[in-house]
Motif scaffolding. Structure first.
Motif, PDB file in Angstrom:
ATOM      1  N   ILE A  45       0.854  -1.196   0.000  1.00 45.98           N
ATOM      2  CA  ILE A  45       0.000   0.000   0.000  1.00 45.98           C
ATOM      3  C   ILE A  45       0.885   1.240   0.000  1.00 45.98           C
ATOM      4  CG2 ILE A  45      -1.651   1.347   1.363  1.00 45.98           C
ATOM      5  CD1 ILE A  45      -2.833  -1.297   2.337  1.00 45.98           C
ATOM      6  N   ARG A  46       0.612   2.161  -0.903  1.00 47.47           N
ATOM      7  CA  ARG A  46       1.407   3.379  -0.995  1.00 47.47           C
ATOM      8  C   ARG A  46       0.737   4.520  -0.230  1.00 47.47           C
ATOM      9  NH1 ARG A  46       3.128   3.937  -7.384  1.00 47.47           N
ATOM     10  NH2 ARG A  46       3.916   1.815  -7.695  1.00 47.47           N
ATOM     11  N   SER A  47       1.508   5.167   0.623  1.00 47.16           N
ATOM     12  CA  SER A  47       1.000   6.318   1.356  1.00 47.16           C
ATOM     13  C   SER A  47       2.178   7.141   1.844  1.00 47.16           C
ATOM     14  CB  SER A  47       0.130   5.881   2.542  1.00 47.16           C
ATOM     15  OG  SER A  47      -0.459   7.007   3.159  1.00 47.16           O
ATOM     16  N   SER A  48       2.011   8.456   1.823  1.00 47.91           N
ATOM     17  CA  SER A  48       3.088   9.338   2.263  1.00 47.91           C
ATOM     18  C   SER A  48       2.509  10.492   3.064  1.00 47.91           C
ATOM     19  CB  SER A  48       3.869   9.883   1.059  1.00 47.91           C
ATOM     20  OG  SER A  48       2.998  10.572   0.174  1.00 47.91           O
ATOM     21  N   ILE A  49       3.298  11.013   3.961  1.00 48.49           N
ATOM     22  CA  ILE A  49       2.905  12.204   4.709  1.00 48.49           C
ATOM     23  C   ILE A  49       3.291  13.397   3.846  1.00 48.49           C
ATOM     24  CG2 ILE A  49       3.131  13.478   6.864  1.00 48.49           C
ATOM     25  CD1 ILE A  49       1.860  10.699   7.133  1.00 48.49           C
TER      26      ILE A  49
ATOM     27  N   ASN B 280      -5.596   9.746   1.395  1.00 53.44           N
ATOM     28  CA  ASN B 280      -4.699   8.599   1.315  1.00 53.44           C
ATOM     29  C   ASN B 280      -4.817   7.778   2.595  1.00 53.44           C
ATOM     30  OD1 ASN B 280      -3.092   9.781   3.306  1.00 53.44           O
ATOM     31  ND2 ASN B 280      -1.317  10.099   1.993  1.00 53.44           N
ATOM     32  N   PRO B 281      -4.151   6.628   2.706  1.00 51.30           N
ATOM     33  CA  PRO B 281      -4.325   5.767   3.880  1.00 51.30           C
ATOM     34  C   PRO B 281      -3.937   6.413   5.208  1.00 51.30           C
ATOM     35  CG  PRO B 281      -3.412   4.496   2.076  1.00 51.30           C
ATOM     36  CD  PRO B 281      -3.407   5.914   1.633  1.00 51.30           C
ATOM     37  N   ASP B 282      -3.193   7.507   5.182  1.00 57.94           N
ATOM     38  CA  ASP B 282      -2.845   8.224   6.409  1.00 57.94           C
ATOM     39  C   ASP B 282      -3.803   9.371   6.699  1.00 57.94           C
ATOM     40  OD1 ASP B 282      -0.354   6.923   7.388  1.00 57.94           O
ATOM     41  OD2 ASP B 282       0.378   7.481   5.406  1.00 57.94           O
ATOM     42  N   GLY B 283      -4.829   9.528   5.861  1.00 58.13           N
ATOM     43  CA  GLY B 283      -5.821  10.570   6.095  1.00 58.13           C
ATOM     44  C   GLY B 283      -5.453  11.922   5.519  1.00 58.13           C
ATOM     45  N   ILE B 284      -4.328  12.020   4.782  1.00 60.35           N
ATOM     46  CA  ILE B 284      -3.972  13.282   4.135  1.00 60.35           C
ATOM     47  C   ILE B 284      -5.020  13.607   3.073  1.00 60.35           C
ATOM     48  CG2 ILE B 284      -2.195  14.550   2.898  1.00 60.35           C
ATOM     49  CD1 ILE B 284      -1.370  13.695   5.699  1.00 60.35           C
ATOM     50  N   GLN B 285      -5.407  14.881   3.004  1.00 57.18           N
ATOM     51  CA  GLN B 285      -6.562  15.268   2.207  1.00 57.18           C
ATOM     52  C   GLN B 285      -6.188  15.888   0.862  1.00 57.18           C
ATOM     53  OE1 GLN B 285      -8.480  18.082   4.779  1.00 57.18           O
ATOM     54  NE2 GLN B 285      -8.864  16.580   6.410  1.00 57.18           N
ATOM     55  N   GLY B 286      -7.082  15.706  -0.078  1.00 59.85           N
ATOM     56  CA  GLY B 286      -7.081  16.442  -1.340  1.00 59.85           C
ATOM     57  C   GLY B 286      -8.515  16.813  -1.634  1.00 59.85           C
TER      58      GLY B 286
END
Length: 580
Positions: A104-108, A139-145
């Motif tokens: 799973i790809r996710s970044s802060i 994204n999986p960390d909850g970062i928004q767009g």
């Protein structure tokens, strides 16, 4: 990573059982599904755990379909979306299972920069227009767009809505929990409402996009294929009043020579500034904004860009909060409204919203920049060659300290299903000069696979050095054929020599005709080495407006893009360009 709690497994099972009994998912007349959203009696805490009793009342959606690489197939990857609301907010949760959770790809990352991550998306067409939609991605960390998508025209990620989200990994995937306050979005002021809704998930390591409801890519339109969300009533957007006062103070000093021959550091008097921003929700779907002496120092600075030896102006996106409300209504094929033209506003007023299907946009501003010495000095550098009596000092003194007055009026109405016609008027007045633009535009759906977009404008101008009024038109027309395989776009633009948009943005100086053709064919597969093979042909030619024998530019660019699983792409291209 923690395993999925047993409580969530029980929650999903119980929700599915209740759904089978009550059948809240139904089929409408046009075969587009609809879902009834329940109203919560208990509060929800956004923490990514879904352990509140309120989530037991939510409706669950699990029948996701593939959208890319091929569309319309029932998805193998398990995904569940939970929906509910109360008087003040819409609640959403995604539970996403992945056969390879370690991939799973996710970044802060910063906001709106999650397109390379795994992500989930909620689309909301709150006016059921079939044309425009809010989108909220995580994204999986909850970062928004977030932003606004306008079918067949543009996607605008500049608005930043107030939303709350939390993402969390578990052993077999991830969970995203979301709250969207109703005061953050615009919707009709009426009893029970129906909204358009779409849910999506992107799995990067599999190069797959999933969606609900099933949406065909064999169409030029996206938003009209949304499902219907019903059962919404008694929503409270609050008074939606925001008052933001601000004050600034500055002091400058310098070393000055004294009568005794020494130097002393002397401070000037302190300069104070006061400003205020006001936002008032007249209705949930009509917003009034007012600003006086705004200070935009807290706004993200523009990235440095090279502007040396350039033939064309640089375009910068709008980031100032006052100008972002209702920005979608001002989008047109010819960019006749570019709010960065109001550089240093002293005051501004804005009205934007939707009144019974009539979209309204008004913007008025008073700008100090065009009366500044810096701006006038730049203009005075290039006086008219024939004016031998021109004096830069006299020119600057004539206009220095004057204000420019900017006005924009925009109306747009749906004329038939998923087709709209709009009118636009803009005006910039600066002492004895002016620039006015006015015209009509339309976005029309023709059958299911074809769309036609056109705009016709005319401008009236009187500038600094030529007080003779000038008038010229501009035209833009584009025909697009979209499908899951063959896509074709043909466009023509004609900008007459004296056309000017003082409140807008042109990519180059006027006086040209431009035609373009783009054809691409998608060959997609979900079980081969290449997930997408896309041959493309793009060609473009530009002539001087008055003489088609005088070619200005041309492009010829055939290419083939080979996309492998995992989103690795190899592109083979030939590019030929002519530039005068």
């Amino acid at each position: 990573m923690r395993p999925l709690p047993v409580s969530i497994q029980v929650l999903l099972n119980s929700l599915l059982f209740v759904q089978l009994l009550l059948t809240p998912l139904t089929a409408s007349d046009d075969s587009s599904p609809s879902v009834m959203i329940p109203r919560l009696a208990n509060p929800v805490k956004i923490d990514g755990y879904l352990n509140e009793l309120a989530w037991r009342e939510a409706v669950v959606i699990q029948e996701f379909y593939t959208y890319r690489p091929v569309d319309g197939q029932l998805a193998e990857e398990e995904t569940a979306a939970l929906l509910a609301y109360d008087a003040g907010s819409l609640y959403l949760a995604f539970i996403c299972f992945d056969p390879q959770p370690d991939r799973i790809r996710s970044s802060i990352s910063k906001r709106d920069d999650i397109s390379d991550d795994d992500n989930v998306v909620l689309y909301l067409d709150t006016f059921k227009s079939g044309k425009e939609t809010y989108y909220f991605s995580f994204n999986p960390d909850g970062i928004q767009g977030d932003g606004i998508y306008i079918d067949m025209i543009a996607e605008d990620s500049s608005p930043d809505f107030i939303i709350y989200s939390k993402g969390r990994r578990f052993k077999s995937g991830y969970i995203v929990e979301v709250e969207i306050p109703f005061k953050s979005i615009r919707f009709p002021s009426e009893g029970e409402m129906e909204w358009g809704i779409c849910l999506a998930r992107s799995i990067k390591h599999l190069d797959k996009d999933l969606i609900w409801p099933a949406i065909s890519r064999n169409s030029t339109t996206f938003v009209p294929q949304f499902a219907t969300l019903f059962g919404l009533s008694g929503l409270s957007a609050g008074k939606n009043i925001e008052i933001l006062p601000e004050t600034t103070a500055s002091q400058h000093g310098q070393r000055k020579s004294q009568t005794d021959g020494t130097e002393k550091f002397v401070n000037d008097s302190i300069n104070y500034g006061f400003g205020v921003n006001l936002k008032f929700g007249i209705f949930s779907n009509l917003i009034f904004d007012l600003t006086y002496n705004p200070d935009f120092s807290q706004v993200e600075a523009d990235a440095d860009r090279i502007d040396v030896n350039r033939r064309f102006p640089l375009y910068y996106t709008e980031k100032r909060p006052f100008f972002l409300e209702g920005t979608n209504i001002f989008h047109t094929p010819i960019n006749a409204v570019y709010t960065r033209r109001i550089v240093d506003p002293l005051a501004g007023a804005k009205l934007s919203g939707n009144l019974n299907g009539l979209e309204v946009g008004f913007l008025g501003g008073v700008d100090e920049y065009y009366g500044s010495t810096d701006y006038l000095s730049q203009i005075a550098i290039n006086p008219p060659p024939a004016d031998t009596a021109f004096r830069a000092e006299e020119f600057i003194d004539k206009y220095r300290g004057s204000y420019s007055y900017h006005t924009v009026l925009r109306l747009r109405k749906e004329v038939w299903e998923y087709s709209k016609i709009g009118i636009l008027f803009t005006d910039k007045q600066f002492k004895d000069t002016y620039s006015r633009t006015y015209g009509i535009d339309a976005s029309l759906l023709i059958a299911d696979e074809y769309s036609l977009t056109f705009q016709a404008l005319n401008s009236d101008t009187k500038d600094f050095f030529d007080q003779t009024p000038r008038s010229d038109p501009a035209f833009n027309i584009s025909l697009y054929r979209g499908s899951s395989t063959l896509n074709v776009q043909v466009a023509y633009k004609d900008i007459f020599p004296d056309f000017e948009v003082a409140n807008g943005f042109l990519e180059r100086d006027p006086d040209y005709r431009e035609g373009s053709l783009q054809v691409w064919y998608d060959i997609r597969s979900d079980n081969s080495f290449f997930s997408l093979i896309q041959p493309t042909l793009f060609t473009n030619i530009m002539f001087n407006h008055d003489s088609i024998s005088k070619k200005i530019e041309s492009y010829f660019a055939p290419s083939v893009a080979l996309t492998l699983l995992g989103q690795n792409t190899l592109t083979l291209a030939y590019y030929r360009q002519f530039e005068e």
